[in-house]
Motif scaffolding. Structure first.
Motif, PDB file in Angstrom:
ATOM      1  N   THR A 425       0.871  -1.176   0.000  1.00 54.65           N
ATOM      2  CA  THR A 425       0.000   0.000   0.000  1.00 54.65           C
ATOM      3  C   THR A 425       0.905   1.222   0.000  1.00 54.65           C
ATOM      4  OG1 THR A 425      -1.319  -1.330   1.525  1.00 54.65           O
ATOM      5  CG2 THR A 425      -2.117   0.861   1.057  1.00 54.65           C
ATOM      6  N   SER A 426       0.806   2.061  -1.024  1.00 53.87           N
ATOM      7  CA  SER A 426       1.790   3.142  -1.147  1.00 53.87           C
ATOM      8  C   SER A 426       1.440   4.372  -0.323  1.00 53.87           C
ATOM      9  CB  SER A 426       1.998   3.510  -2.608  1.00 53.87           C
ATOM     10  OG  SER A 426       0.789   3.974  -3.138  1.00 53.87           O
ATOM     11  N   ASP A 427       0.204   4.438   0.196  1.00 50.07           N
ATOM     12  CA  ASP A 427      -0.114   5.526   1.126  1.00 50.07           C
ATOM     13  C   ASP A 427      -1.112   4.991   2.159  1.00 50.07           C
ATOM     14  OD1 ASP A 427      -2.518   5.321  -0.162  1.00 50.07           O
ATOM     15  OD2 ASP A 427      -2.642   7.402  -0.800  1.00 50.07           O
ATOM     16  N   ARG A 428      -1.541   5.802   3.063  1.00 50.86           N
ATOM     17  CA  ARG A 428      -2.609   5.524   4.035  1.00 50.86           C
ATOM     18  C   ARG A 428      -2.257   4.530   5.128  1.00 50.86           C
ATOM     19  NH1 ARG A 428      -6.182   1.788   4.411  1.00 50.86           N
ATOM     20  NH2 ARG A 428      -5.702   0.972   2.365  1.00 50.86           N
ATOM     21  N   ASP A 570      -4.047   9.181   7.826  1.00 50.25           N
ATOM     22  CA  ASP A 570      -4.577  10.159   6.873  1.00 50.25           C
ATOM     23  C   ASP A 570      -6.099   9.977   6.856  1.00 50.25           C
ATOM     24  OD1 ASP A 570      -5.503  11.463   4.611  1.00 50.25           O
ATOM     25  OD2 ASP A 570      -3.824  10.846   3.343  1.00 50.25           O
ATOM     26  N   ASN A 571      -6.775  10.789   7.639  1.00 52.11           N
ATOM     27  CA  ASN A 571      -8.206  10.580   7.862  1.00 52.11           C
ATOM     28  C   ASN A 571      -9.023  10.595   6.567  1.00 52.11           C
ATOM     29  OD1 ASN A 571     -11.099  11.553   8.558  1.00 52.11           O
ATOM     30  ND2 ASN A 571     -10.292  10.760  10.499  1.00 52.11           N
ATOM     31  N   ALA A 572      -8.736  11.545   5.680  1.00 54.53           N
ATOM     32  CA  ALA A 572      -9.535  11.654   4.448  1.00 54.53           C
ATOM     33  C   ALA A 572      -9.368  10.400   3.585  1.00 54.53           C
ATOM     34  CB  ALA A 572      -9.113  12.902   3.676  1.00 54.53           C
ATOM     35  N   ARG A 573      -8.134   9.923   3.420  1.00 57.32           N
ATOM     36  CA  ARG A 573      -7.897   8.711   2.635  1.00 57.32           C
ATOM     37  C   ARG A 573      -8.556   7.503   3.298  1.00 57.32           C
ATOM     38  NH1 ARG A 573      -7.410   6.094  -0.350  1.00 57.32           N
ATOM     39  NH2 ARG A 573      -5.435   5.128  -0.844  1.00 57.32           N
ATOM     40  N   GLU A 577     -11.393   4.975   1.865  1.00 58.30           N
ATOM     41  CA  GLU A 577     -11.178   3.523   1.906  1.00 58.30           C
ATOM     42  C   GLU A 577     -12.383   2.796   2.519  1.00 58.30           C
ATOM     43  OE1 GLU A 577      -9.273   1.269   0.833  1.00 58.30           O
ATOM     44  OE2 GLU A 577      -9.561  -0.410   2.219  1.00 58.30           O
ATOM     45  N   MET A 578     -13.010   3.404   3.540  1.00 60.90           N
ATOM     46  CA  MET A 578     -14.140   2.741   4.193  1.00 60.90           C
ATOM     47  C   MET A 578     -15.286   2.516   3.215  1.00 60.90           C
ATOM     48  SD  MET A 578     -12.916   2.052   7.072  1.00 60.90           S
ATOM     49  CE  MET A 578     -14.236   1.444   8.115  1.00 60.90           C
ATOM     50  N   GLY A 579     -15.442   3.430   2.264  1.00 58.22           N
ATOM     51  CA  GLY A 579     -16.466   3.260   1.230  1.00 58.22           C
ATOM     52  C   GLY A 579     -16.142   2.068   0.337  1.00 58.22           C
ATOM     53  N   PHE A 580     -14.882   1.949  -0.062  1.00 56.18           N
ATOM     54  CA  PHE A 580     -14.466   0.804  -0.881  1.00 56.18           C
ATOM     55  C   PHE A 580     -14.685  -0.507  -0.114  1.00 56.18           C
ATOM     56  CE2 PHE A 580     -11.017   3.801  -2.763  1.00 56.18           C
ATOM     57  CZ  PHE A 580     -11.871   4.261  -3.739  1.00 56.18           C
TER      58      PHE A 580
END
Ligand code: GDP
Ligand code: PGA
Ligand code: MN
Length: 610
Positions: A425-428, A570-573, A577-580
């Motif tokens: 995972t490259s971020d989050r 990173d709260n926004a990311r 992710e929670m939607g996915f």
């Protein structure tokens, strides 16, 4: 008609059900000869394979092989789980009716071993005496000698494993027929290959490949797919694509065992083999148990136990070098019996090479051949394709691994302190986040993923989900699988902690923010201490993260900026992710309510912090 009984008599193989099974399939595949093999036959078979050109010498006690160029990896589209019960159908297991697959494969295999030898490989996927031994015995039939040599390195092989079964019928029937590799239409609409586990009949029928992941049936088809099914059918255990390692603190005498799942090619072998205790002074000792499969059960003392059913390592060669994984190099040295597959090879010097073994390829290209056997010296100047196949491998036995645990064959297994999940995972995803709640831990495993490798494959930042890293090996539906996890781990009175790790966050310029490899020990030590209540970390909506002070960072090559990012949420990311995740979980049937509750708890905590 080949004389099966004489071959079985000569080998002293007495189990009447095994004899019937061998005779049944010999009549279908029609080999010229039948030969029962055991570990003692290794040297002779290696010599025969060298004489036949199936193996090439790669130094003292080291061997080289190529698989057909269209046959270099597991084929997930052609792999199915078949049963007589449609409720075993899941989102990922390519379920088919048992009768249909058995008939189809029987026809494909009919007469397909003509002119060849059928090798009979009795094997055991467990340390002898294990409480799970009754699920571990099998007999692979194969018409490929290199497959026999790989099986001898990867599993325990010999007639005694099936001749002394309490129930003579309790072995897995594993039939492998190579087929005419040059005429199978691999990857086309006319693809002839099929890799089927007929799970409720404990029968594996694989046709059309000689590559390890498709052809070593003890490993992936039995050790993972069949065992996943048996674990639930018996209610007794979990079989997972997990590595397993042990850490000892020599100062305090404390010992921890950690197992965990990372999707294929996401770092299990490296994590299990290469942690660097020397980088932290002489305080820790790290031991290797397994790099690809663990079976887990609950012992009489209420703890979760684990063991590695395999007897060898089938590791990715790419990027294995003195710096990233010296342990792997030690385990494939002179006299190890290692078999390299699809790396680059020099028939004049018997050397092998792969990308990342050394910074640059050998300067003098004389004699060097790429993984397809084509001369490097005859390449076009603009040909920059790799010398070794990206999925080229080394196969070596556990006993060759210098830091293999003293008790790696202990029938009792080892008590598990932590279960970790991780992907690319490259971020989050931070370096490590600990999860103490059972349902949240299982939920985290179910939502494990790695980044999609092709831009076309998904939305930016969306993962290819791979529940517990079992997507290619899942034997039944994912909701039932989650329920089985909750039941098994929930029945332990002294439970392991869960955690999610990520070694793969990247900066804008693509560099890895965390040095990874041998330094990953630092994240695991923090987790072990957290479990023991020695550090408290920092609570976030998605778990407990280490503070900078709590991590042992002496000598780590990392910038303060990168360090801060890998220890931040990173709260926004995360909310994206929670939607996915919600969509991902909705694709599964019968997801337990506890899992949905965990999902909603994490979502609500993220929303509250936004
Ligand atoms: P497995 O298939 O899950 O056992 O994965 P491997 O351990 O064989 O590793 C797959 C690839 O990931 C190899 O090319 C490794 O060099 C690379 N890799 C493993 N661990 C790390 C790490 O901590 N950091 C980075 N950057 N790469 C890693
Ligand atoms: P790995 O295992 O790719 O996880 O090393 C072999 C396989 O799954 O084919
Ligand atoms: Mn694997």
């Amino acid at each position: 008609m080949v004389d099966v009984n004489t071959a079985l008599d000569e080998a002293g193989l007495t189990n009447p059900r095994v004899r019937e099974y061998v005779a049944h399939w010999a009549a279908i595949t029609q080999p010229d000869r039948v030969e029962v093999v055991g570990a003692a036959d290794d040297a002779r078979l290696v010599q025969e394979a060298l004489d036949a050109g199936e193996l090439l010498p790669a130094g003292e006690g080291r061997y080289y092989s190529r698989s057909y160029y269209k046959d270099t990896a597991r084929s997930e589209e052609r792999t199915v789980v078949a049963t007589s019960n449609e409720s075993d159908k899941g989102a990922y297991n390519n379920w088919k009716p048992a009768a249909e697959m058995t008939e189809l494969l029987t026809e494909r295999m009919r007469g397909a071993s003509a002119g060849k030898t059928m090798y009979v490989i009795p094997y055991l996927m467990a340390p002898p005496g294990s409480p799970l031994e009754q699920y571990a015995a099998g007999v692979e039939l194969t018409d490929s000698r290199p497959v026999v040599l790989h099986m001898m390195r990867m599993s325990r092989v010999g007639s005694s494993y099936v001749d002394n079964l309490e129930d003579p019928d309790s072995f897995v029937r594993a039939v492998h027929v190579t087929g005419d590799l040059e005429n199978l239409g691999q990857g086309t609409p006319e693809d002839q290959r099929y890799f089927a586990t007929v799970a409720d009949e404990r029968t594996i029928l694989h046709y059309g490949s000689s590559y390890g992941g498709n052809a070593l049936l003890g490993k992936i088809a039995h050790g993972l797919r069949q065992a996943c099914y048996d674990g639930r059918a018996s209610g007794a255990f979990l079989a997972e694509q997990f590595m397993l390692l042990g850490i000892t603190d020599k100062e305090t005498g404390k010992r921890w065992h950690i197992c965990g799942g990372f999707p294929s090619a996401s770092g299990k072998t490296n994590l299990a083999m290469t942690l660097a205790p020397d980088a932290l002074g002489d305080r820790y000792h790290v031991e290797f148990y397994g790099d690809d499969i663990a079976w887990l059960w609950v012992g009489d003392d209420g703890r979760v136990y684990g063991m590695n059913p395999e007897n060898g390592v089938f590791g990715v060669a790419k990027d294995t070098n003195e710096k990233t994984n010296p342990t792997a190099l030690d385990s494939i040295g002179e006299g190890s019996g290692v078999i390299f597959t699809n790396v680059a090879y020099n028939p004049q010097t018997h050397e092998v090479w792969w990308e990342g073994m050394t910074k640059n390829p050998p300067e003098d290209v004389t004699g060097w051949q790429d993984w397809k056997g084509e001369l490097i010296s005859e390449r076009a100047a603009d040909d920059t394709s790799p010398w070794a196949h990206p999925n080229s491998r080394f196969t070596t036995t556990l006993a060759n691994v210098p830091n293999v645990a003293g008790d790696f064959e202990a029938p009792a297994g080892v008590p598990i302190d932590a279960i970790i999940f991780g992907g690319r995972t490259s971020d989050r995803e931070p370096l490590v986040r600990a999860i103490t709640d059972l349902a949240e831990g299982v939920y985290d495993g179910l939502t494990l993923g790695a980044e999609a490798t092709f831009a076309a494959e998904g939305v930016d930042g969306q993962l290819r989900y791979d529940p517990m890293s079992m997507r290619p090996f899942m034997a039944y539906g994912e909701g039932d699988y989650a329920a089985h996890w909750l039941k098994i781990i929930g029945s332990a009175t002294d439970r392991p902690i869960f955690a999610h790790v990520n070694w793969f966050q990247r900066g804008e310029d693509g560099h890895f923010r965390w040095p990874g490899y041998r330094d990953n020990l630092r994240a695991l030590l923090w987790l072990a201490r957290f479990k023991d209540g020695e550090v408290t970390g920092r609570q976030t909506p998605v778990g407990v993260l280490p503070t900078v002070e709590e991590l042992e960072l002496d000598g780590v090559d990392i910038t303060p900026e990168d360090l801060e990012i890998i220890l931040t949420i990173d709260n926004a990311r995360w909310r994206q992710e929670m939607g996915f995740r919600e969509e991902h979980l909705k694709a599964f049937e019968r997801v337990p309510e506890e899992i949905w509750e965990a999902h909603r708890r994490v979502s609500a905590a993220l929303d509250a912090e936004a």
